[in-house]
Write an enzyme that holds these catalytic residues in place. Structure first.
Site, PDB file in Angstrom:
ATOM      1  N   LYS A  61       0.800  -1.225   0.000  1.00  0.00           N
ATOM      2  CA  LYS A  61       0.000   0.000   0.000  1.00  0.00           C
ATOM      3  C   LYS A  61       0.835   1.277   0.000  1.00  0.00           C
ATOM      4  CE  LYS A  61      -4.372  -1.443   0.244  1.00  0.00           C
ATOM      5  NZ  LYS A  61      -5.444  -0.984  -0.676  1.00  0.00           N
ATOM      6  N   SER A 311       0.800 -10.031  -0.735  1.00  0.00           N
ATOM      7  CA  SER A 311       0.586  -8.592  -0.741  1.00  0.00           C
ATOM      8  C   SER A 311       0.804  -7.915   0.596  1.00  0.00           C
ATOM      9  CB  SER A 311      -0.828  -8.276  -1.239  1.00  0.00           C
ATOM     10  OG  SER A 311      -1.799  -8.928  -0.433  1.00  0.00           O
TER      11      SER A 311
END
Length: 409
Positions: A61, A311
């Site tokens: 992110k 991720s």
């Protein structure tokens, strides 16, 4: 390569992602690419992990947040930024803002894990706790933006965010040029969309496949309808991909470029997290483990070499404990049983002796004596056992029945 997106959405092209990669130099890490011998043997071709769980802030992110905030005008930066998130996006916005000298306010739901709240504060954001669910938190952040003029930083529905996430795709091609399939978890779709643009621009022969949790799979019905569709409920342990509606910008890209979306069960997710921890020595959150879950549940479905994008690794320790226990149960290595015994001295010792014969490790024992379903001289015992796999679980049950016990669960 460029393609159409609905007005007024700006088209995202490879040059945007290359520009983002230059912008992120010295900010985001080029994360490691690690091979998985176990999964390679299971699949029959090389499998690699793209370890975004080792990125700064613990997830991908930071990439998108930094690119988005860096692209603000001086006037917008002076007004500050605001975001809403239960974890990864919060931390990415907080650190990106601090690095760029921008004031950040992050709204987090009241029940957000304490380690994530503490990390967001430590990265420099002012944290405001609001709402029981993320939708309430999001609405509060948007009201704050309207009232103060702060720029709202959406977690996935903006071209700059997607451009930043797409740098993961460029790194994959540099680190594993022989790749044939990329598996990536999908929530709102920012990461998958960015990777798809990067990959399909340079290597259109490589398949990019999204992975969603069965209980929060908004993309299959949306792709079938040709537009973003909101699902009524989103229930999954994988909070990083628990999104009820695809973003407009990533959906336009995914609808054209992604080679498919598969779903995985909660058992698949917990087994994948356990595998990452035990076999790869990597701490991965459930959303980050979703590509591994897809490989475990469909080992013959993907042409190799395969790259699974891990991720993120921001998992609350309390949740981790529950997930690992769930994963052990799904793998047949954790067994819960209830049975009834005569309430007399030595009965429990005899039961434990029977379990020792079949080499079952007793983790916990619970007694119930006051249930109205029990006879006057009965006691119910709940056992939590560590076992060696599905066959061993069957052996334990069979041994108990042969010893005269009635196994209830």
């Amino acid at each position: 390569m460029s393609f159409r997106t609905p007005d007024p959405l700006r088209t995202l092209i490879l040059d945007d992602i290359r520009g983002a990669q230059k912008m992120l130099s010295g900010v985001a890490r080029t994360t490691a690419m690690e091979g998985s011998r176990y999964l390679s043997q299971l699949v029959g071709s090389p499998v690699h992990f793209k370890c975004e769980n080792l990125q700064r802030t613990g997830s991908f992110k930071l990439r998108g947040a930094y690119v988005r905030i860096a692209g603000l005008s001086p006037e917008q930066r002076a007004a500050g930024v605001v975001a809403a998130s239960a974890g990864n996006h919060a931390q990415g916005v907080a650190l990106a803002s601090t690095l760029l000298g921008v004031r950040s306010t992050v709204f987090m739901p009241v029940g957000a894990p304490l380690p994530k709240v503490a990390a967001t504060r430590e990265y420099g954001a002012e944290v405001r706790m609001y709402g029981q669910v993320v939708d309430e938190t999001l609405a509060a952040a948007q009201r704050y933006a309207d009232d103060t003029g702060a720029v709202f930083i959406h977690p996935f529905d903006h071209p700059d965010i997607i451009a930043g996430q797409g740098t993961v795709g460029l790194e994959i091609l540099e680190q594993c040029p022989e790749v044939q399939t990329i598996l990536v978890g999908v929530g709102g779709g920012g990461l998958a969309a960015g990777i798809a643009v990067a990959i399909k621009s340079l290597r259109p022969d490589v398949r990019v496949v999204g992975v969603q949790a069965e209980g929060a799979a908004s993309y299959p019905p949306s792709l079938a309808a040709g537009r973003p569709v909101t699902i009524e409920t989103a229930q999954t342990m994988a909070d990083g991909i628990k999104v009820g509606r695809p973003g407009d910008v990533p959906f336009a890209i995914i609808n054209q470029l992604l080679d498919g979306v598969v779903t995985v069960s909660e058992d698949d997710l917990s087994s994948a997290l356990l595998l990452c921890l035990e076999r790869a020595k990597l701490v991965v959150e459930p959303a980050g483990a979703s590509p591994v879950a897809a490989l475990l549940s469909r080992p013959d479905a993907f042409e190799g070499p395969v790259v699974a994008v891990l991720s993120g690794g921001n998992v609350d320790p309390v949740l981790m404990q529950r997930i690992l226990r769930h994963g052990m149960a799904a793998a047949g290595r954790y067994l819960s049983l209830r049975l009834r015994l005569a309430d007399r001295p030595g009965a429990l010792a005899a039961l434990l002796a029977a379990l020792s014969v079949v080499d079952a490790n007793v983790l916990d024992v619970g007694h119930v004596r006051t249930d109205p379903r029990l006879g006057l001289t009965e006691v119910e015992v709940e056992l939590h056992l560590e076992t060696k796999g599905p066959e061993h679980c069957s052996e334990v049950r069979a041994a108990l029945r042969e010893a005269g016990y009635t196994v209830m669960t």
